[in-house]
Each structure stands twice: as C-alpha cells, then as structure tokens.
Design an enzyme around this catalytic site. Structure first.
Site, PDB file in Angstrom:
ATOM      1  N   ASP A  16      25.001   5.196  77.145  1.00 39.90           N
ATOM      2  CA  ASP A  16      25.806   6.840  76.965  1.00 39.90           C
ATOM      3  C   ASP A  16      24.346   7.447  76.535  1.00 39.90           C
ATOM      4  O   ASP A  16      23.394   6.429  76.375  1.00 39.90           O
ATOM      5  CB  ASP A  16      26.564   6.648  75.576  1.00 39.90           C
ATOM      6  CG  ASP A  16      26.747   8.255  74.343  1.00 39.90           C
ATOM      7  OD1 ASP A  16      27.124   9.114  76.179  1.00 39.90           O
ATOM      8  OD2 ASP A  16      26.494   8.523  73.952  1.00 39.90           O
ATOM      9  N   SER A  17      24.404   8.734  76.669  1.00 38.37           N
ATOM     10  CA  SER A  17      23.033   9.798  76.225  1.00 38.37           C
ATOM     11  C   SER A  17      22.957   9.264  74.823  1.00 38.37           C
ATOM     12  O   SER A  17      21.999   9.274  74.302  1.00 38.37           O
ATOM     13  CB  SER A  17      22.982  10.772  76.500  1.00 38.37           C
ATOM     14  OG  SER A  17      24.437  11.279  75.193  1.00 38.37           O
ATOM     15  N   TYR A  48      22.639  15.042  77.124  1.00 41.65           N
ATOM     16  CA  TYR A  48      22.272  15.410  78.148  1.00 41.65           C
ATOM     17  C   TYR A  48      23.796  16.554  79.589  1.00 41.65           C
ATOM     18  O   TYR A  48      23.350  16.460  80.169  1.00 41.65           O
ATOM     19  CB  TYR A  48      23.471  13.995  79.450  1.00 41.65           C
ATOM     20  CG  TYR A  48      22.181  12.740  79.563  1.00 41.65           C
ATOM     21  CD1 TYR A  48      21.345  12.417  78.656  1.00 41.65           C
ATOM     22  CD2 TYR A  48      23.489  11.646  79.823  1.00 41.65           C
ATOM     23  CE1 TYR A  48      20.709  11.195  78.895  1.00 41.65           C
ATOM     24  CE2 TYR A  48      23.072  10.243  80.041  1.00 41.65           C
ATOM     25  CZ  TYR A  48      21.581  10.026  79.649  1.00 41.65           C
ATOM     26  OH  TYR A  48      20.483   8.682  79.876  1.00 41.65           O
ATOM     27  N   GLY A  49      24.582  17.098  77.999  1.00 40.09           N
ATOM     28  CA  GLY A  49      25.098  17.603  78.696  1.00 40.09           C
ATOM     29  C   GLY A  49      24.779  19.439  79.061  1.00 40.09           C
ATOM     30  O   GLY A  49      25.614  19.980  79.649  1.00 40.09           O
ATOM     31  N   CYS A  79      29.794   7.743  78.489  1.00 38.66           N
ATOM     32  CA  CYS A  79      29.899   8.821  77.900  1.00 38.66           C
ATOM     33  C   CYS A  79      30.541  10.053  79.371  1.00 38.66           C
ATOM     34  O   CYS A  79      30.667   9.477  80.796  1.00 38.66           O
ATOM     35  CB  CYS A  79      28.123   9.442  79.009  1.00 38.66           C
ATOM     36  SG  CYS A  79      27.276  10.533  78.888  1.00 38.66           S
ATOM     37  N   ASN A  80      31.258  10.596  78.871  1.00 41.81           N
ATOM     38  CA  ASN A  80      31.580  11.823  79.720  1.00 41.81           C
ATOM     39  C   ASN A  80      30.858  12.313  80.890  1.00 41.81           C
ATOM     40  O   ASN A  80      31.547  12.535  81.894  1.00 41.81           O
ATOM     41  CB  ASN A  80      32.371  12.697  79.149  1.00 41.81           C
ATOM     42  CG  ASN A  80      33.281  12.245  78.627  1.00 41.81           C
ATOM     43  OD1 ASN A  80      34.990  12.185  78.898  1.00 41.81           O
ATOM     44  ND2 ASN A  80      33.737  11.414  76.974  1.00 41.81           N
ATOM     45  N   THR A  81      29.499  13.238  80.818  1.00 40.75           N
ATOM     46  CA  THR A  81      29.238  13.253  81.563  1.00 40.75           C
ATOM     47  C   THR A  81      28.859  13.209  82.152  1.00 40.75           C
ATOM     48  O   THR A  81      28.439  13.378  83.742  1.00 40.75           O
ATOM     49  CB  THR A  81      27.553  14.399  80.580  1.00 40.75           C
ATOM     50  OG1 THR A  81      28.616  14.692  78.813  1.00 40.75           O
ATOM     51  CG2 THR A  81      27.065  15.010  81.373  1.00 40.75           C
ATOM     52  N   GLU A 158      24.930  14.359  66.648  1.00 42.91           N
ATOM     53  CA  GLU A 158      23.883  13.360  66.557  1.00 42.91           C
ATOM     54  C   GLU A 158      23.283  13.352  65.065  1.00 42.91           C
ATOM     55  O   GLU A 158      22.236  12.778  64.532  1.00 42.91           O
ATOM     56  CB  GLU A 158      22.915  13.740  67.695  1.00 42.91           C
ATOM     57  CG  GLU A 158      23.393  13.230  68.720  1.00 42.91           C
ATOM     58  CD  GLU A 158      22.973  11.844  69.296  1.00 42.91           C
ATOM     59  OE1 GLU A 158      22.005  10.855  68.272  1.00 42.91           O
ATOM     60  OE2 GLU A 158      24.122  11.038  69.800  1.00 42.91           O
ATOM     61  N   CYS A 190      34.270  13.709  75.516  1.00 45.68           N
ATOM     62  CA  CYS A 190      32.673  13.395  75.397  1.00 45.68           C
ATOM     63  C   CYS A 190      32.446  12.579  74.291  1.00 45.68           C
ATOM     64  O   CYS A 190      33.680  12.859  73.708  1.00 45.68           O
ATOM     65  CB  CYS A 190      32.107  14.733  74.738  1.00 45.68           C
ATOM     66  SG  CYS A 190      30.659  14.039  74.386  1.00 45.68           S
ATOM     67  N   THR A 191      32.718  11.514  74.752  1.00 44.87           N
ATOM     68  CA  THR A 191      32.149  10.433  73.229  1.00 44.87           C
ATOM     69  C   THR A 191      31.942  10.240  71.887  1.00 44.87           C
ATOM     70  O   THR A 191      31.966   9.240  71.014  1.00 44.87           O
ATOM     71  CB  THR A 191      31.674   8.327  74.267  1.00 44.87           C
ATOM     72  OG1 THR A 191      30.651   8.752  74.717  1.00 44.87           O
ATOM     73  CG2 THR A 191      32.508   8.710  75.687  1.00 44.87           C
ATOM     74  N   HIS A 192      31.075  11.134  72.109  1.00 43.20           N
ATOM     75  CA  HIS A 192      30.368  11.690  70.373  1.00 43.20           C
ATOM     76  C   HIS A 192      31.687  12.465  70.003  1.00 43.20           C
ATOM     77  O   HIS A 192      31.842  12.336  68.456  1.00 43.20           O
ATOM     78  CB  HIS A 192      29.435  12.878  70.413  1.00 43.20           C
ATOM     79  CG  HIS A 192      28.139  12.239  70.835  1.00 43.20           C
ATOM     80  ND1 HIS A 192      27.508  11.759  72.025  1.00 43.20           N
ATOM     81  CD2 HIS A 192      27.361  12.185  70.610  1.00 43.20           C
ATOM     82  CE1 HIS A 192      26.780  11.843  71.997  1.00 43.20           C
ATOM     83  NE2 HIS A 192      26.070  11.319  71.018  1.00 43.20           N
TER      84      HIS A 192
HETATM   85  N1  DGL Z   1      28.544  11.689  75.060  1.00 40.85           N
HETATM   86  C1  DGL Z   1      28.520  11.927  76.116  1.00 40.85           C
HETATM   87  C2  DGL Z   1      30.068  12.421  76.769  1.00 40.85           C
HETATM   88  O1  DGL Z   1      30.686  11.993  76.331  1.00 40.85           O
HETATM   89  C3  DGL Z   1      27.446  13.549  75.041  1.00 40.85           C
HETATM   90  C4  DGL Z   1      27.153  14.012  76.022  1.00 40.85           C
HETATM   91  C5  DGL Z   1      25.151  14.558  75.878  1.00 40.85           C
HETATM   92  O2  DGL Z   1      24.523  13.872  75.696  1.00 40.85           O
HETATM   93  O3  DGL Z   1      25.016  16.066  76.313  1.00 40.85           O
HETATM   94  O4  DGL Z   1      29.137  13.171  77.603  1.00 40.85           O
END
Ligand code: DGL
Length: 275
Positions: A16-17, A48-49, A79-81, A158, A190-192
């Site tokens: 993930d990011s 990353y988003g 990570c969804n992104t 975060e 988003c996994t966050h």
């Molecule tokens: N956990 C990432 C997701 O699922 C976060 C993306 C990010 O870093 O912006 O999209």
C-alpha cells in the site's frame, strides 16, 4: 500443473502507499493463518491518491518489484488507488499473480445493496479513474452509483485522527449529501478508511451500510492460491513481516493494536533509492 512446494512456502507480498493496507493484512491473517506475509508500505511517498496514473503506475511497479525480489509468490495490491490505476500494468510486468481490491469491493457492495443505489468514497485518483463505477455497472447494469473523492481522509488516518472533531467536520462535508440521498450502501474505496469506520458510520447515518474490500479480497486470494497450488503447507502459523520505505512513526503501533496484528519490529527496506 501444481506449483512446487518451495514456491508455496514463499510469502504473499502485500503493498500500500502507507499503513492503510494493514486493514487487508488483518483480513488475510484471519482467512489464511498459515501464510507468511511480507507487507511493504510506501511511507516515503504516501499519499498516492492525488498523483497521476503514470506516477502511480511507476510507484506501484517499483514497490511490487521489491516484494517479488524478496521472493513473494503473489502480490496483493492492498491499495485502491494502485488497484484502480496500475493493476493492469502490474499484471503485464510481474512474473507472479497479482490480486487487487476493486473487484472484491464491488462484490461486497452488490451483496449489500437493496435499493440498487451505491455510494463510493475514494481518493481523487480512484474516483477519477471511474474504476468502481465502471465495475459496478458492468456487474449489474442499471445500478446507480454516486462517487465522492475524499482527499483529506488519508492524511487524517496517517496522522491517527480516528476520533477527532476535525475528522467529524471533514466527514460531514463529504457525506452530508450522501446521507440525505437514497444510497443504502457506502463503499470504503480506500484501504485507509476502515480505520475510520466508527466516525464514518456516525456521519453516514443508520440507513447506510458500510462495506469494504478486505474480507472479500482475502477470500479471493485464498481461492487463487488454491487454484494455483500455491497455498502454504499447513501446520505452521504464518509470519508477518512489516516494512516501509521510510521509518513509520509510533502511530504504527496504534494501528497494529487496532487491527490485532502481531509482528516483529517494522523495518525500513528500500532496496534502492525511491524518488
Ligand atoms: N490506501 C490507499 C488506497 O486504498 C491510499 C491511497 C493514497 O495513498 O492516497 O487508495
């Protein structure tokens, strides 16, 4: 042909990011307790988003290559992104199977909705890609989809602001209109976001069911491992190795406790400089 047992003994690589992908790791640990998991969070470059497809593809390729270089038998894009923007590219360039989180999230949403109106929250890049809306409509033509980019949520997570008046105010901004509409299902795309479940549930109101990709993703990974003859030999509890491209702060400990994850000390392991 079944894969050799030595391949099956290798770890599943998960990335993930940042720390959000640990919500997927938690589901993988429950579903596949015998698997060794190697997690890599790209904390040096989170989030990353807000970045372009090209950059997200490049970051994802670099991170996934580190995992494959360390022996991963499969890569899970937690990570969804990265799943929305880079999954096709990763499947093209990597020598191991790759699973993402968009399709599992779509399955969870379609299983939950009664009204046929689904709301999706995600990063700017995920929502801008149309990956959820396209996959939902392809799976069930006629479904209604309301999408909302929520660029402030990853930084709030975060920073560990799970329960905070600032988080509540931001969620009200993002969810007010969704709560007032007739969507009955909210995809945490988003996994966050599962780390904000309680605050999200308050903001969405009781008429909306929250779903995310984690449990379905873990089941998909289990199925794929079985299909490929890659499941770890049973009998030993799997290990969890957490690593990051930049030192994670003490907040990592809070996330681990929140998700019930046991792991040794987190390591910083960029094999080469990532810029
Ligand atoms: N956990 C990432 C997701 O699922 C976060 C993306 C990010 O870093 O912006 O999209």
């Amino acid at each position: 042909m079944p894969a050799s047992s030595s391949t099956a003994e290798r770890p599943i690589g998960v990335f993930d990011s940042g720390i959000g992908g640990l919500t997927v790791v938690s589901a993988l640990r429950r579903e596949l307790p015998g698997e060794n998991i190697l997690y890599l969070g790209d904390t040096a470059r989170v989030p990353y988003g807000g970045k372009s497809r090209r950059t997200i593809e490049r970051y994802s390729e670099e991170i996934a290559a580190l995992l494959v270089g360390e022996g991963a038998k499969m890569v899970v894009v937690a990570c969804n992104t990265a799943s929305a923007l880079a999954l096709a590219r990763l499947r093209e360039v990597l020598s191991v199977p790759v699973e993402g989180v968009i399709e599992p999230g779509v399955e969870a949403a379609l299983a939950a909705t009664v009204t046929g109106h689904i709301a999706v929250l995600g990063t700017k890049a995920t929502i801008g890609s149309g990956a959820y809306a396209d996959a939902l409509r392809a799976a069930r033509p006629g479904i209604r989809v309301t999408s909302r980019a929520c660029p402030l949520l990853v930084p709030l997570v975060e920073e560990g602001l799970f329960e905070d008046e600032v988080t509540d105010a931001v969620l009200e901004r993002y969810l007010g209109a969704i709560r007032a509409g007739d969507a009955d299902t909210l995809v945490l795309g988003c996994t966050h976001y599962p780390l904000l479940t309680e605050a999200l549930a308050r903001a969405a109101g009781p008429a909306i069911t929250l779903v995310d990709s984690a449990a379905n993703c873990a089941r998909t990974v289990a199925r794929r491992l079985d299909q490929l003859g890659l499941r770890a030999p049973s009998g030993h509890p799997g290990t969890l190795d957490l690593s990051f491209t930049d030192p994670p702060d003490n907040f990592l400990q809070v996330v681990r406790l929140a998700l019930g994850l046991e792991a040794g000390a987190a390591r910083v392991r960029a094999a080469r400089p990532l810029v």
